[in-house]
Enzyme design. Structure first.
Site, mmCIF file in Angstrom:
data_model
loop_
_atom_site.group_PDB
_atom_site.id
_atom_site.type_symbol
_atom_site.label_atom_id
_atom_site.label_comp_id
_atom_site.label_asym_id
_atom_site.label_seq_id
_atom_site.Cartn_x
_atom_site.Cartn_y
_atom_site.Cartn_z
ATOM 1 N N LYS A 22 -25.502 13.927 -24.166
ATOM 2 C CA LYS A 22 -24.070 13.672 -24.439
ATOM 3 C C LYS A 22 -23.729 12.209 -24.161
ATOM 4 O O LYS A 22 -23.111 11.540 -24.982
ATOM 5 C CB LYS A 22 -23.213 14.567 -23.552
ATOM 6 C CG LYS A 22 -21.744 14.139 -23.480
ATOM 7 C CD LYS A 22 -20.908 14.991 -22.581
ATOM 8 C CE LYS A 22 -20.886 14.551 -21.167
ATOM 9 N NZ LYS A 22 -19.939 13.469 -20.834
ATOM 10 N N ARG A 128 -10.415 6.699 -12.750
ATOM 11 C CA ARG A 128 -11.239 6.137 -13.826
ATOM 12 C C ARG A 128 -10.625 4.872 -14.450
ATOM 13 O O ARG A 128 -10.271 4.831 -15.614
ATOM 14 C CB ARG A 128 -11.482 7.173 -14.920
ATOM 15 C CG ARG A 128 -11.918 8.548 -14.465
ATOM 16 C CD ARG A 128 -13.327 8.626 -13.954
ATOM 17 N NE ARG A 128 -14.345 8.392 -14.958
ATOM 18 C CZ ARG A 128 -14.862 9.339 -15.756
ATOM 19 N NH1 ARG A 128 -14.384 10.556 -15.695
ATOM 20 N NH2 ARG A 128 -15.805 9.053 -16.627
ATOM 21 N N ARG A 405 -17.911 20.689 -23.464
ATOM 22 C CA ARG A 405 -17.949 19.241 -23.688
ATOM 23 C C ARG A 405 -19.337 18.681 -23.412
ATOM 24 O O ARG A 405 -19.675 17.605 -23.874
ATOM 25 C CB ARG A 405 -16.951 18.550 -22.742
ATOM 26 C CG ARG A 405 -15.546 19.069 -22.894
ATOM 27 C CD ARG A 405 -14.568 18.207 -22.160
ATOM 28 N NE ARG A 405 -14.731 16.812 -22.581
ATOM 29 C CZ ARG A 405 -14.004 15.830 -22.072
ATOM 30 N NH1 ARG A 405 -13.131 16.069 -21.131
ATOM 31 N NH2 ARG A 405 -14.167 14.589 -22.482
HETATM 32 C C1 EPZ Z 1 -20.166 7.437 -17.332
HETATM 33 O O1 EPZ Z 1 -18.788 7.396 -17.052
HETATM 34 C C2 EPZ Z 1 -20.468 8.866 -17.729
HETATM 35 N N1 EPZ Z 1 -19.719 9.222 -18.934
HETATM 36 C C3 EPZ Z 1 -20.104 9.812 -16.586
HETATM 37 O O2 EPZ Z 1 -20.488 11.134 -16.974
HETATM 38 C C4 EPZ Z 1 -20.898 9.412 -15.345
HETATM 39 O O3 EPZ Z 1 -20.511 10.222 -14.266
HETATM 40 C C5 EPZ Z 1 -20.632 7.935 -15.008
HETATM 41 O O4 EPZ Z 1 -20.935 7.110 -16.157
HETATM 42 C C6 EPZ Z 1 -21.485 7.460 -13.844
HETATM 43 O O5 EPZ Z 1 -22.841 7.638 -14.142
HETATM 44 C C7 EPZ Z 1 -20.185 8.826 -20.135
HETATM 45 O O6 EPZ Z 1 -21.208 8.164 -20.233
HETATM 46 C C8 EPZ Z 1 -19.390 9.244 -21.334
HETATM 47 P P1 EPZ Z 1 -18.605 4.232 -14.626
HETATM 48 P P2 EPZ Z 1 -18.063 5.957 -16.831
HETATM 49 O O7 EPZ Z 1 -17.827 3.230 -15.389
HETATM 50 O O8 EPZ Z 1 -18.686 4.948 -17.702
HETATM 51 C C9 EPZ Z 1 -15.464 2.686 -11.444
HETATM 52 C C10 EPZ Z 1 -20.295 13.437 -17.177
HETATM 53 O O9 EPZ Z 1 -20.120 14.354 -16.354
HETATM 54 N N2 EPZ Z 1 -14.943 1.840 -12.530
HETATM 55 O O10 EPZ Z 1 -20.061 4.000 -14.397
HETATM 56 O O11 EPZ Z 1 -16.600 6.177 -16.916
HETATM 57 C C11 EPZ Z 1 -15.202 4.147 -11.693
HETATM 58 O O12 EPZ Z 1 -13.918 4.515 -11.241
HETATM 59 C C12 EPZ Z 1 -19.503 12.159 -17.055
HETATM 60 O O13 EPZ Z 1 -21.122 13.476 -18.124
HETATM 61 C C13 EPZ Z 1 -13.976 0.886 -12.242
HETATM 62 O O14 EPZ Z 1 -13.544 0.751 -11.106
HETATM 63 O O15 EPZ Z 1 -18.443 5.663 -15.316
HETATM 64 C C14 EPZ Z 1 -16.287 4.802 -10.886
HETATM 65 O O16 EPZ Z 1 -15.882 4.870 -9.543
HETATM 66 C C15 EPZ Z 1 -18.535 12.193 -15.885
HETATM 67 N N3 EPZ Z 1 -13.497 0.104 -13.249
HETATM 68 C C16 EPZ Z 1 -17.459 3.821 -10.999
HETATM 69 O O17 EPZ Z 1 -16.883 2.574 -11.420
HETATM 70 C C17 EPZ Z 1 -13.966 0.230 -14.540
HETATM 71 O O18 EPZ Z 1 -13.524 -0.529 -15.421
HETATM 72 C C18 EPZ Z 1 -18.515 4.219 -12.012
HETATM 73 O O19 EPZ Z 1 -17.863 4.488 -13.235
HETATM 74 C C19 EPZ Z 1 -14.934 1.202 -14.808
HETATM 75 C C20 EPZ Z 1 -15.424 1.988 -13.799
#
Ligand code: EPZ
Length: 427
Positions: A22, A128, A405
């Protein structure tokens, strides 16, 4: 809303096909916007989010054609052609359903020089934010303003230009957005502290197949030499490591043995040693990964972290497994601030879990008891299914749209290996 009914206690045995990932699909789909030639993706999982992304691409004037897959096949082939982009707006009513829509920002900016994308807002597991996405695109010259819940982004008149981004926090999505923008930016882009998840490697490999120049793939330092245009390609989505890890937990909690077709020790990466320490055995075979649990389950201590650390997307599933392990476990969630909503639901089934701050203390109990429970988010819902497979009696999981999803035809896959599970239309 549909529900899933499980009569627990069956031992899972047999072959279970692992679908396309996914989280790779959701970043490969927007890559189609980077070229006016067709991009064909194979092994696309049949998931609600993939369908939603297809509608979003149609919104921009891109065509999407799903090719010749029989109903019984897992996965699909989809060809996207964004030869003419007629809109650069991603509306709220689509984005609110799927946060990954934010991944169209970089490609639209790179291709059309302008993008208006609804801010995704928070979700059940955390607020997020997207600040890192926006800062990264600004480093490529984008002007960004936030008005009435939308991100309005504009590239400089000559288009995006190469820049240097140092991410203070590892972010999968921000790395993907900036990488997709950089491949068409003028000049060189350096992305430091880039996320290294395998899904990003998949994206980078697809972009290279489309003619992008990217070095450092799989490392925390990506070097991109912008090109004037990308061409079409055909690319197969990698197998889903989180789906594979989830079904490994299902095999282990039932004391069964599953051959996860298409999976491997390497695919599971960082989840594997933690599950092995818990007593799960893995064996690479010719067409997949054989998972069994020859002896008892033991409590473990694990902390989630960006790749190659233990995946946050596996935390809820591991917790379900640990509820019936011998001894205690300590699981610490460091990525998202609210990823323990499965805890009260598992407690309804008899699990003994205490959450203190970012850590959950799990004391193994001899058995779980089936109960009506509610899914709150994607991975929490899978943890309830895993628990229900081992619980004594019947478990009804409500709000299974969360499951749809991220898990392709879950009940079919589990029925085929002996689970007493069915989807029922519910309240
Ligand atoms: C991706 O989400 C995945 N989703 C998530 O999978 C996964 O849990 C996550 O990466 C971590 O591996 C997809 O790929 C569609 P991040 P993403 O940006 O990109 C903070 C699932 O269950 N952050 O790596 O949104 C954020 O709040 C889903 O399949 C900021 O602060 O995750 C978090 O604490 C859930 N500012 C950390 O970074 C930003 O601009 C990591 O988030 C972006 C993120």
């Amino acid at each position: 809303m549909d529900q899933i009914r499980i009569a627990g206690g069956k031992t899972l045995k047999g072959r279970l096909p692992i679908s396309g990932a996914k989280n790779a699909a959701l970043t490969l789909l927007p890559a189609a916007l980077l070229t006016d030639e067709p991009l064909t993706l194979r092994n696309l999982p049949r998931l609600a989010d993939v369908d939603t992304f297809g509608h979003l691409l149609n919104q921009f004037g891109a065509s999407t054609h799903t090719q010749g897959s029989r109903p019984e096949d897992f996965g699909r082939v989809m060809t996207m052609s964004a030869n003419r982009i007629t809109s650069t707006t991603a509306p709220y009513d689509i984005v609110r359903k799927m946060r990954a829509s934010i991944l169209v920002l970089g490609p639209l900016l790179a291709r059309e020089g302008v993008a208006t994308v609804s801010q995704p807002g928070g979700c059940a597991i955390g607020n997020r934010p997207i600040d890192l996405h926006l800062k990264g695109l600004e480093a490529l010259g984008a002007e960004i303003e936030l008005t009435s819940g939308y991100v309005r982004a504009r590239a400089p008149s000559g288009g995006l230009r190469g820049g240097r981004i140092i991410f203070p926090v590892v972010s999968v999505g921000a790395t993907e957005n900036v990488l997709m923008a950089a491949v068409l930016a003028r000049g060189e882009t350096v992305i430091e502290n880039a996320a290294r998840e395998p899904e990003i490697v998949d994206l980078a490999r697809c972009l290279v197949a489309m003619g992008a120049h990217i070095e450092g793939i799989g490392t925390e330092r990506l070097l991109v030499e912008g090109v004037d245009r990308l061409h079409g390609a055909t690319y197969a989505v990698m197998p889903d490591r989180i789906e594979a890890g989830s079904y490994a937990c299902a095999a282990a909690i039932t004391g069964g043995e599953l051959l996860l077709v298409g999976a491997s020790r390497e695919l599971l990466g960082s989840s594997l040693p933690v599950l092995e320490e818990a007593g799960v055995r893995f064996e690479d075979q010719r067409d997949g990964l054989l998972v069994s649990r020859p002896d008892g389950l033991h409590g473990v201590t694990a902390q989630t972290a960006p790749w190659p650390g233990f995946a946050t997307d596996m935390q809820a599933q591991l917790m379900a497994l640990m509820t019936v392990a011998e001894g205690a476990s300590v699981l610490t969630e460091t990525i998202f601030e609210n990823r323990y909503m499965h805890v009260p639901e598992l407690a309804r089934m008899g699990a003994d879990i205490t959450v203190r701050g970012r850590s959950a203390f799990v004391r193994g109990v001899p058995k779980l008891t089936g109960a009506p429970v509610m899914a709150t988010d994607l991975r929490a819902s899978m943890s309830l299914v895993i628990a229900g497979l081992a619980a004594e009696g019947e478990t009804i999981v409500r709000r299974v749209y969360h499951l749809d999803r991220g898990y392709e035809r879950l009940e079919e896959k589990l029925q085929a290996v002996g689970a007493d599970i069915e989807r029922v239309s519910g309240d």
